[in-house]
Motif scaffolding. Sequence first.
Motif, PDB file in Angstrom:
ATOM      1  N   GLU A  92      -0.553  12.219  -7.439  1.00  0.00           N
ATOM      2  CA  GLU A  92      -0.195  11.922  -8.824  1.00  0.00           C
ATOM      3  C   GLU A  92       0.956  10.922  -8.883  1.00  0.00           C
ATOM      4  N   LEU A  93       1.967  11.091  -8.009  1.00  0.00           N
ATOM      5  CA  LEU A  93       3.061  10.127  -7.964  1.00  0.00           C
ATOM      6  C   LEU A  93       2.557   8.755  -7.531  1.00  0.00           C
ATOM      7  N   ALA A  94       1.610   8.730  -6.589  1.00  0.00           N
ATOM      8  CA  ALA A  94       1.045   7.456  -6.144  1.00  0.00           C
ATOM      9  C   ALA A  94       0.301   6.762  -7.282  1.00  0.00           C
ATOM     10  N   ARG A  95      -0.376   7.535  -8.096  1.00  0.00           N
ATOM     11  CA  ARG A  95      -1.071   6.955  -9.247  1.00  0.00           C
ATOM     12  C   ARG A  95      -0.086   6.283 -10.196  1.00  0.00           C
ATOM     13  N   ILE A  96       1.068   6.901 -10.405  1.00  0.00           N
ATOM     14  CA  ILE A  96       2.090   6.327 -11.269  1.00  0.00           C
ATOM     15  C   ILE A  96       2.700   5.086 -10.619  1.00  0.00           C
ATOM     16  N   PHE A  97       2.901   5.125  -9.313  1.00  0.00           N
ATOM     17  CA  PHE A  97       3.449   3.977  -8.580  1.00  0.00           C
ATOM     18  C   PHE A  97       2.527   2.771  -8.742  1.00  0.00           C
ATOM     19  N   ASP A  98       1.224   3.032  -8.807  1.00  0.00           N
ATOM     20  CA  ASP A  98       0.205   2.008  -9.060  1.00  0.00           C
ATOM     21  C   ASP A  98       0.177   0.924  -7.977  1.00  0.00           C
ATOM     22  N   PRO A  99      -0.024   1.300  -6.707  1.00  0.00           N
ATOM     23  CA  PRO A  99      -0.092   0.294  -5.646  1.00  0.00           C
ATOM     24  C   PRO A  99      -1.453  -0.397  -5.649  1.00  0.00           C
ATOM     25  N   PRO A 100      -1.571  -1.567  -5.035  1.00  0.00           N
ATOM     26  CA  PRO A 100      -2.884  -2.195  -4.907  1.00  0.00           C
ATOM     27  C   PRO A 100      -3.856  -1.339  -4.094  1.00  0.00           C
ATOM     28  N   VAL A 101      -3.339  -0.687  -3.037  1.00  0.00           N
ATOM     29  CA  VAL A 101      -4.178   0.123  -2.156  1.00  0.00           C
ATOM     30  C   VAL A 101      -3.490   1.462  -1.888  1.00  0.00           C
ATOM     31  N   MET A 102      -4.286   2.543  -1.862  1.00  0.00           N
ATOM     32  CA  MET A 102      -3.783   3.868  -1.503  1.00  0.00           C
ATOM     33  C   MET A 102      -4.589   4.405  -0.326  1.00  0.00           C
ATOM     34  N   LEU A 103      -3.893   4.754   0.759  1.00  0.00           N
ATOM     35  CA  LEU A 103      -4.538   5.361   1.920  1.00  0.00           C
ATOM     36  C   LEU A 103      -4.237   6.856   1.924  1.00  0.00           C
ATOM     37  N   ILE A 104      -5.278   7.666   1.989  1.00  0.00           N
ATOM     38  CA  ILE A 104      -5.122   9.120   1.991  1.00  0.00           C
ATOM     39  C   ILE A 104      -5.522   9.649   3.359  1.00  0.00           C
ATOM     40  N   GLY A 105      -4.604  10.311   4.030  1.00  0.00           N
ATOM     41  CA  GLY A 105      -4.882  10.837   5.356  1.00  0.00           C
ATOM     42  C   GLY A 105      -3.968  12.004   5.668  1.00  0.00           C
ATOM     43  N   HIS A 106      -3.850  12.311   6.935  1.00  0.00           N
ATOM     44  CA  HIS A 106      -3.010  13.417   7.377  1.00  0.00           C
ATOM     45  C   HIS A 106      -1.718  12.881   7.979  1.00  0.00           C
ATOM     46  N   GLN A 159       0.838  -1.199   0.000  1.00  0.00           N
ATOM     47  CA  GLN A 159       0.000   0.000   0.000  1.00  0.00           C
ATOM     48  C   GLN A 159       0.871   1.246   0.000  1.00  0.00           C
ATOM     49  N   ILE A 160       0.299   2.320  -0.514  1.00  0.00           N
ATOM     50  CA  ILE A 160       0.932   3.637  -0.473  1.00  0.00           C
ATOM     51  C   ILE A 160       0.099   4.527   0.419  1.00  0.00           C
ATOM     52  N   ARG A 161       0.783   5.298   1.286  1.00  0.00           N
ATOM     53  CA  ARG A 161       0.109   6.270   2.133  1.00  0.00           C
ATOM     54  C   ARG A 161       0.580   7.666   1.745  1.00  0.00           C
ATOM     55  N   ILE A 162      -0.367   8.565   1.550  1.00  0.00           N
ATOM     56  CA  ILE A 162      -0.038   9.929   1.148  1.00  0.00           C
ATOM     57  C   ILE A 162      -0.831  10.919   1.987  1.00  0.00           C
ATOM     58  N   SER A 163      -0.370  12.161   1.986  1.00  0.00           N
ATOM     59  CA  SER A 163      -1.045  13.224   2.721  1.00  0.00           C
ATOM     60  C   SER A 163      -2.199  13.775   1.899  1.00  0.00           C
ATOM     61  N   ALA A 164      -3.303  14.047   2.575  1.00  0.00           N
ATOM     62  CA  ALA A 164      -4.513  14.486   1.890  1.00  0.00           C
ATOM     63  C   ALA A 164      -4.336  15.833   1.202  1.00  0.00           C
ATOM     64  N   ASP A 165      -3.472  16.680   1.759  1.00  0.00           N
ATOM     65  CA  ASP A 165      -3.342  18.041   1.234  1.00  0.00           C
ATOM     66  C   ASP A 165      -2.129  18.197   0.321  1.00  0.00           C
ATOM     67  N   CYS A 166      -1.756  17.125  -0.398  1.00  0.00           N
ATOM     68  CA  CYS A 166      -0.637  17.210  -1.341  1.00  0.00           C
ATOM     69  C   CYS A 166      -1.018  16.518  -2.652  1.00  0.00           C
TER      70      CYS A 166
END
Length: 372
Positions: free
Chosen positions: A181-195, A169-176
């Motif tokens: 966009e980088l996570a979309r390119i990484f193409d993980p099975p799951v993406m968690l968006i939080g703070h 999984q990839i975890r990214i910050s909600a306000d970035c």
Amino acid sequence: MTDDGSARPKRRASKTAKRPPFVLNGQEVAPGTREQIPIPVGTFLTHEELRLRVTVVHGKKTGPTLMLTAGIHGDEYNGTEIIRRILRQPRLSRLRGTLIAVPIVNRPGFVTRSRYMPDRRDLNRLFPGSATGSLGGRLARVLTEEVLPHADAVIDLHTGAINRPNFPQIRISADCPESRELARIFDPPVMLIGHAREGTFRHSCLELGKPSLLYEAGEALRLDAPSIRFGTEGILAVMQQLEMLPTSKRSRRRTPTLVSHRSYWERSPAGGIFTPLVALGKAVEKDSLLGFIADPHGSKETPVKATRAGVLIGRTNEAVADEGDGLFHIALLDDLESAEQSIANTADAMPSLDNREDDHPVPYDSLNDTIS
């Protein structure tokens, strides 16, 4: 003017102006070369010096600077192995831009096979650090103030804790939005968006305006094939998108990434012997049976059920649990039917790396808990 008064012809600007060297800690890295640069951090009780070892690959041609970090928790080894494979890529000879790689941030923890610094503090709660603080605080400061400012983007690699594997999984910050966009390119099975939690390296990246991805996969103290392959392929995809590497002719696995904005831990309703019944990556409905807790004395079994629907992205492998222990980490999703199919496609489409990218195959498959 020439001697006869005629105008001197203008010289054409060179089309191949030489790229300046990359400078870190006063050490220069010439274009087309790589160097390992040790940066002093502090002194151990044995009077030995702790240094942060940074590998810099400086391309001959201009481009962005990508920073890879692993081992902020010293017992999380998948990320170190992923960076090792990236650094062995033959395509790096045609690198555009600069790659900054820190395979082991927490060297004391790495050596002692421990998540923590010698004073038992979590390094990933000490950022941005302090020049006069603890050894961990000083290490955090060096990474934040001396290395991070050079980067245009960051990928930080982690695993679950001991006996707590994570589904890739990839975890990214909600306000970035750049991170998404980088996570979309990484193409993980799951993406968690939080703070981003204050005190973490990801929060420091956000504070400095650096898009960052936090990759979580596998568990501490062991290597496993899906974690390493998904991570290696994802980083290479990001580098290609940033035009740091030439595009590979090999087709990529492409399955829809499941996006979640919330997750929760299903906790043990009682103490006893724990038996899980659901594999990582499985979609679960509300009230579905996840496992059970058994009384060691044989009097009863207590079922563990999902209180909300979602996808299982983390789990404990401990055989016993106390009441209230976290057992199942579930990402909340709206469309479980499509989630189930997407996860199935992901498991069936393990990244197929060639021999140069998979030079040291790891046989353990955490998705299926098997050794090939």
